[in-house]
Each structure stands twice: as structure tokens, then as C-alpha cells.
Design a protein around this motif. Structure first.
Motif, PDB file in Angstrom:
ATOM      1  N   ILE A 174       0.837  -1.209   0.000  1.00 48.33           N
ATOM      2  CA  ILE A 174       0.000   0.000   0.000  1.00 48.33           C
ATOM      3  C   ILE A 174       0.865   1.250   0.000  1.00 48.33           C
ATOM      4  O   ILE A 174       0.610   2.206  -0.739  1.00 48.33           O
ATOM      5  CB  ILE A 174      -0.941  -0.020   1.218  1.00 48.33           C
ATOM      6  CG1 ILE A 174      -2.000  -1.101   1.043  1.00 48.33           C
ATOM      7  CG2 ILE A 174      -1.598   1.342   1.421  1.00 48.33           C
ATOM      8  CD1 ILE A 174      -2.783  -1.402   2.301  1.00 48.33           C
ATOM      9  N   ALA A 179      -1.564   3.331  -2.427  1.00 49.47           N
ATOM     10  CA  ALA A 179      -2.944   2.850  -2.467  1.00 49.47           C
ATOM     11  C   ALA A 179      -3.714   3.381  -1.261  1.00 49.47           C
ATOM     12  O   ALA A 179      -3.128   3.773  -0.250  1.00 49.47           O
ATOM     13  CB  ALA A 179      -2.964   1.325  -2.489  1.00 49.47           C
ATOM     14  N   ASP A 180      -5.013   3.363  -1.358  1.00 53.79           N
ATOM     15  CA  ASP A 180      -5.882   3.796  -0.262  1.00 53.79           C
ATOM     16  C   ASP A 180      -6.028   2.634   0.723  1.00 53.79           C
ATOM     17  O   ASP A 180      -6.516   1.565   0.356  1.00 53.79           O
ATOM     18  CB  ASP A 180      -7.245   4.206  -0.807  1.00 53.79           C
ATOM     19  CG  ASP A 180      -8.177   4.688   0.292  1.00 53.79           C
ATOM     20  OD1 ASP A 180      -8.897   3.855   0.873  1.00 53.79           O
ATOM     21  OD2 ASP A 180      -8.164   5.903   0.587  1.00 53.79           O
ATOM     22  N   LEU A 181      -5.635   2.863   1.977  1.00 57.15           N
ATOM     23  CA  LEU A 181      -5.623   1.764   2.934  1.00 57.15           C
ATOM     24  C   LEU A 181      -7.034   1.286   3.262  1.00 57.15           C
ATOM     25  O   LEU A 181      -7.282   0.081   3.346  1.00 57.15           O
ATOM     26  CB  LEU A 181      -4.890   2.175   4.214  1.00 57.15           C
ATOM     27  CG  LEU A 181      -4.572   1.025   5.186  1.00 57.15           C
ATOM     28  CD1 LEU A 181      -3.251   1.235   5.872  1.00 57.15           C
ATOM     29  CD2 LEU A 181      -5.675   0.861   6.226  1.00 57.15           C
ATOM     30  N   THR A 184      -8.353  -0.730   0.380  1.00 55.81           N
ATOM     31  CA  THR A 184      -7.620  -1.991   0.283  1.00 55.81           C
ATOM     32  C   THR A 184      -8.054  -2.955   1.375  1.00 55.81           C
ATOM     33  O   THR A 184      -8.184  -4.164   1.150  1.00 55.81           O
ATOM     34  CB  THR A 184      -6.105  -1.735   0.384  1.00 55.81           C
ATOM     35  OG1 THR A 184      -5.721  -0.751  -0.580  1.00 55.81           O
ATOM     36  CG2 THR A 184      -5.320  -3.021   0.118  1.00 55.81           C
ATOM     37  N   GLY A 281     -13.073   4.132   4.593  1.00 58.72           N
ATOM     38  CA  GLY A 281     -13.130   3.736   3.196  1.00 58.72           C
ATOM     39  C   GLY A 281     -14.530   3.817   2.624  1.00 58.72           C
ATOM     40  O   GLY A 281     -14.737   4.278   1.494  1.00 58.72           O
ATOM     41  N   ARG A 415      -8.204   4.470  -8.405  1.00 57.33           N
ATOM     42  CA  ARG A 415      -7.983   4.147  -7.003  1.00 57.33           C
ATOM     43  C   ARG A 415      -8.328   2.696  -6.659  1.00 57.33           C
ATOM     44  O   ARG A 415      -7.528   2.004  -6.001  1.00 57.33           O
ATOM     45  CB  ARG A 415      -8.776   5.101  -6.109  1.00 57.33           C
ATOM     46  CG  ARG A 415      -8.374   5.012  -4.649  1.00 57.33           C
ATOM     47  CD  ARG A 415      -9.022   6.089  -3.816  1.00 57.33           C
ATOM     48  NE  ARG A 415     -10.474   5.912  -3.744  1.00 57.33           N
ATOM     49  CZ  ARG A 415     -11.236   6.502  -2.839  1.00 57.33           C
ATOM     50  NH1 ARG A 415     -10.706   7.335  -1.966  1.00 57.33           N
ATOM     51  NH2 ARG A 415     -12.545   6.299  -2.827  1.00 57.33           N
ATOM     52  N   SER A 419      -5.574  -0.456  -5.319  1.00 57.04           N
ATOM     53  CA  SER A 419      -5.792  -1.314  -4.162  1.00 57.04           C
ATOM     54  C   SER A 419      -5.758  -2.785  -4.565  1.00 57.04           C
ATOM     55  O   SER A 419      -5.188  -3.628  -3.858  1.00 57.04           O
ATOM     56  CB  SER A 419      -7.132  -0.983  -3.494  1.00 57.04           C
ATOM     57  OG  SER A 419      -7.107   0.294  -2.897  1.00 57.04           O
TER      58      SER A 419
END
Length: 480
Positions: A174, A179-181, A184, A281, A415, A419
Motif C-alpha cells: 500500500i 494505495a488507499d488503505l 484496500t 473507506g 484508485r 488497491s
């Protein structure tokens, strides 16, 4: 940032090959610690690419510092929660409550479920130490069979470590891919459920009928992970990291368990950081910019904030409720840090290696070649991770290397796809654990199996996790 070298495509490709080969050989053949191997590999890569030694060092240290800052804090906070869960008896309470509440054919499913639950905050080896004695005890008292119980437990632990943050492997991917945690984490949990089911209870039932493994006598069951030939070297991703010790080693001998803090207290504490990150998220996907609820959830769902909140809650819900005073709780938290020093160094050095790859322009060359050859980014990330994993036995090295190579491709993805790329790399990093992986020997010794039996059970289970996890990623890529 300008590349640190003006080398052509051929020279950069050679540099990448030699750098990765150096890491593989130093770990697999020379038996160097991965931390040193990654430093040496970064030097080989930079110098072969024609970069000045000073530029190579600067690039490496920049990547090392950035990765340690982004990932190291999260690993440390997660380790604190895991230590409190183990030392207060909270994990034991979860296991006993669930396992004793079911019987017969439902036991393998219960074992997979409890392993997945306690695997959220616990490192692999700590989870094994907590679960294996329960597996052996239940196997002795029932006629369910050792592998029908053991494989689901191991699958639950392994899947969570490979696919779901805040474990180090997913966190490294990540961070490297930006990446967007939260997203993900959400997608990782979606993939984890079918993967645990197929690699756990389903495969466990299948292989138990074909590989008879008797329950080891009680007197010969290892009490510590370092009782086997490679045990105790297994932290997070079964790398050769030195001996982090068993959960009982995390604190002063005078600091022991008082009583179980309670089933729901332990469960809710484990799930709190995950819930906060998931909420963030979901809010980012469902709520518009400027919405007050979204803004609040973006703050509390920030990984550092969510895990820090988890630590504070665990200090009360686990430590205080188990009868620990403030000194004892502090001892548990402090004792959780020395065992993870090895993984922190490896992750940081891997960040440095990745940065040299990026700054030299190697990632861009490989990404351009992949686009010209029309190779899907998810497939490329998975295959690179598989190759490094099989060669070195190290999931961390596989994750770091693959993320560094495909990082330029991530810039061309949206995005959700970024992920999914992180998850594809995580799935590849679990492929076919064999004799160069300390986890292989840990499982072999705990279950009293031969090398052949361990390959047929543990190694195949890890491969199933890798393939099914990647298949789920590819299916999700058609939807998101």
C-alpha cells in the motif's frame, strides 16, 4: 524527481536483474539476513545502472526513512494490540469460547473463523503459538482429525497476514503504490472470506482423507516456536528474521495473565481499528467531499489514529479488565517492540531498495515494456511476487520487489485498481512455501509431519491461498 542515471533501457534492465539476483542469492544461498541483502542489492542495482555512489546512497536512505515513517509506526501499534491480546488471555478466551461452542463437522469452520479473527492483530507466529495447542487438544478429544482442524487454523492466519492490512506485507504494498488503505482493507476482507473457506475447511477435509497425520503425543508437542529447526525465525511473513520469541517472552516473567478480560471485550478491541478504517473507506466512496460525517471518519479512520485508538482501548478493555496495573500494561506494550525490530528493519531496507529501483528509472522501463506487451498490471505484480517468493522464501522481499517494479504502472490506474494491485502482490507473496521458508519448518515440527507431508499439506495450502486470492482480485477488477 529526475532519474539518478541517464542509462538506457538495456542497462537499466540489466541493473534490475542483477540487483534482484543479488538479493535472492544472498538470502537463499549465502544465508544473509534480508536486511543486509536488500542493502547490498540496492548497491548492485544503483552502480550497475550507472548512478553515482552518493546518489544511490541518498536514494536508498530516502526510501528507507519514508517507509519506516509510513509503515513502521503502524506495525508497532499493531504489535502492541496483539501483545495485549495474547498476554491478558483475551485471545485464549476467544478461541475457547468459539471452539467449545461447536462440535463435529462445524469444528473446522469454527477453527477457520477464530483464526481469522485473532489473526487481524496478531503476527503469524504468535497466532500459531496460541492456536496450535488448542488444535492439538481438540484433535485429541474428538475424532475430527488433526489436519481437518489444523489446516483451517493455518489458512485463517495466513490469509489475514497476506491480504489484510494492518499487517506488514499489505502495508508495504500500500505504501509503495500509494494505495488507499481503507479501500484496500475492504477489498482484502472481501477476498479473504472465500480464500479462507477454500484453503481452510474445504482443502482441510480433502487432504485429511489422503494424508494421515496422527496427533502428536502431548509430551512431544512443542511449547515454543523455536523448538523446531527453523522455528522462532517466523514473524509476520515467515522470513528469516531472528528469534522474536513466543508470546510469553514479550514481558517480564513476573507479569503474567490474571484472568480473561472477557469474550466480547476482546472481540470488540480486535475489531475496533478495522471498523474505523473500514468506515473511512466506505465514507470516501459513499459520501461527497465536504460532508461533515465523511470529514470526521477520514480523521478517525486514518490508520495511525485507528490503531492508536485500538491501543488505548486495549489498555483498558484487555489490560485493566485482566487485572494488570499500569506498570504491567506498560511492560506488555514495551515488550511487544523488540520482537518486531527485525521486520521493521527489513521493511525499511525494502523501501530503500524500492526507491533505488524507482529513482534509477527501472520501474518505468519495466512498466513501459509491460504496457507494450499488453501485460495486465495485476498479473505482472502477481507473477513478480511469485517468482521472488519461491526463490527466497520471503514474502516481504517478494512484496517489496514486486511493488517497486510495478509502481509506475500504479500511476496509470484508478484508485480501486491500485488497491487491487496491492492485493495481487500480496497474494503472489504467499505462493508455495517450501524448505527455504522458516514457516515451513515451524508447521512441520508443530504437527509432527515429514517433509513430504508438509509439502502436501502446508505448501499446497499456501499455493491455494495465493491462487484463489489472486482469482478473487481479478474478479473484483471486473466489477470495481
Amino acid at each position: 524527481m529526475e532519474p539518478i542515471t541517464d542509462a538506457g533501457t538495456a542497462q537499466l534492465t540489466l541493473a534490475a536483474v542483477l540487483g534482484i539476483t543479488a538479493v535472492v542469492l544472498l538470502i537463499a544461498a549465502a544465508k544473509w539476513h534480508p536486511f543486509l541483502a536488500l542493502i547490498a542489492g540496492a548497491g548492485v542495482l544503483g552502480l550497475t545502472a550507472g548512478a553515482a555512489p552518493g546518489d544511490t546512497v541518498d536514494s536508498f536512505t530516502t526510501g528507507l526513512g519514508t517507509t519506516a515513517g509510513n509503515v513502521g509506526v503502524l506495525i508497532a501499534l499493531g504489535s502492541m494490540i496483539g501483545a495485549l491480546l495474547a498476554e491478558t488471555g483475551g485471545a485464549d478466551g476467544i478461541v475457547n469460547r468459539i471452539v467449545t461452542g461447536v462440535s463435529g463437522a462445524a469444528l473446522p469452520w469454527a477453527m477457520a473463523g477464530v483464526a481469522s479473527l485473532i489473526g487481524l492483530p496478531l503476527f503469524f507466529e504468535v497466532g500459531v503459538v496460541l492456536l496450535v495447542p488448542i488444535v492439538l487438544l481438540v484433535a485429541r478429544r474428538t475424532d475430527v482429525g488433526l489436519l481437518r482442524l489444523g489446516i483451517p487454523a493455518l489458512a485463517g492466519l495466513s490469509v489475514l497476514h497476506g491480504l489484510v492490512p494492518p499487517h506488514p506485507g499489505p502495508l508495504v504494498a500500500i505504501s509503495s503504490l500509494n494505495a488507499d488503505l481503507g479501500l484496500t482493507l475492504l477489498l482484502g476482507l472481501v477476498c479473504a472470506i472465500p480464500t479462507v473457506i477454500i484453503a481452510g475447511p474445504v482443502y482441510g477435509n480433502f487432504i485429511a482423507a489422503r494424508v494421515p497425520v496422527p496427533v502428536p503425543p502431548a509430551a512431544s508437542s512443542p511449547d515454543r516456536p523455536d523448538s523446531g529447526p527453523a522455528g522462532g525465525q517466523d514473524l509476520v511473513d515467515r522470513d528469516d528474521l531472528g528469534n522474536p520469541g513466543a508470546p510469553g517472552d514479550l514481558v517480564d516473567p513476573q507479569v503474567g495473565r490474571r484472568r480473561n478480560p472477557g469474550f466480547w471485550a476482546a472481540v470488540l478491541t480486535v475489531l475496533l481499528p478495522v471498523a474505523l478504517m473500514l468506515a473511512r473507506g466506505i465514507a470516501e466512496l459513499a459520501l461527497p467531499d465536504g460532508n461533515g460525517v465523511r470529514a470526521a471518519l477520514e480523521v478517525v479512520g486514518e490508520p495511525v489514529v485507528a490503531l492508536l485508538a485500538g491501543v488505548f482501548v486495549a489498555m483498558w478493555s484487555l489490560g485493566r479488565r485482566a487485572g494488570f496495573d499500569r506498570r504491567e500494561t506498560s511492560a506488555v506494550i514495551g515488550g511487544s517492540l523488540p520482537p518486531i525490530a527485525g521486520i521493521l528493519l527489513i521493511v525499511a531496507a525494502g523501501g530503500g531498495f524500492k526507491q533505488v529501483l524507482v529513482d534509477a528509472g527501472v520501474g518505468t522501463v519495466i512498466a513501459d515494456a509491460a504496457q507494450d506487451a499488453n501485460i495486465n498490471a495485476l498479473v505482472l505484480g502477481f507473477l513478480v511476487a511469485v517468482g521472488i517468493r519461491v526463490a527466497t522464501g520471503s514474502a516481504t522481499v517478494a512484496t517489496i520487489t514486486a511493488a517497486g517494479i510495478v509502481a509506475p504502472l500504479a500511476a496509470t490506474l484508478d484508485r480501486p485498481e491500485v488497491s487491487l494491485l496491492a492485493l495481487a502482490i500480496g497474494a503472489g507473496s504467499l505462493f508455495f512455501s517450501h524448505v527455504n521458508d522458516a514457516g515451513f519448518w515451524l508447521v512441520k515440527e508443530y504437527f509432527g509431519m515429514t517433509v513430504g507431508q508438509t509439502i502436501k499439506t502446508w505448501s499446497v495450502m499456501e499455493t491455494i491461498i495465493s491462487v484463489v486470492g489472486f482469482a478473487c482480485v481479478m474478479l473484483l477488477s471486473l466489477i470495481v
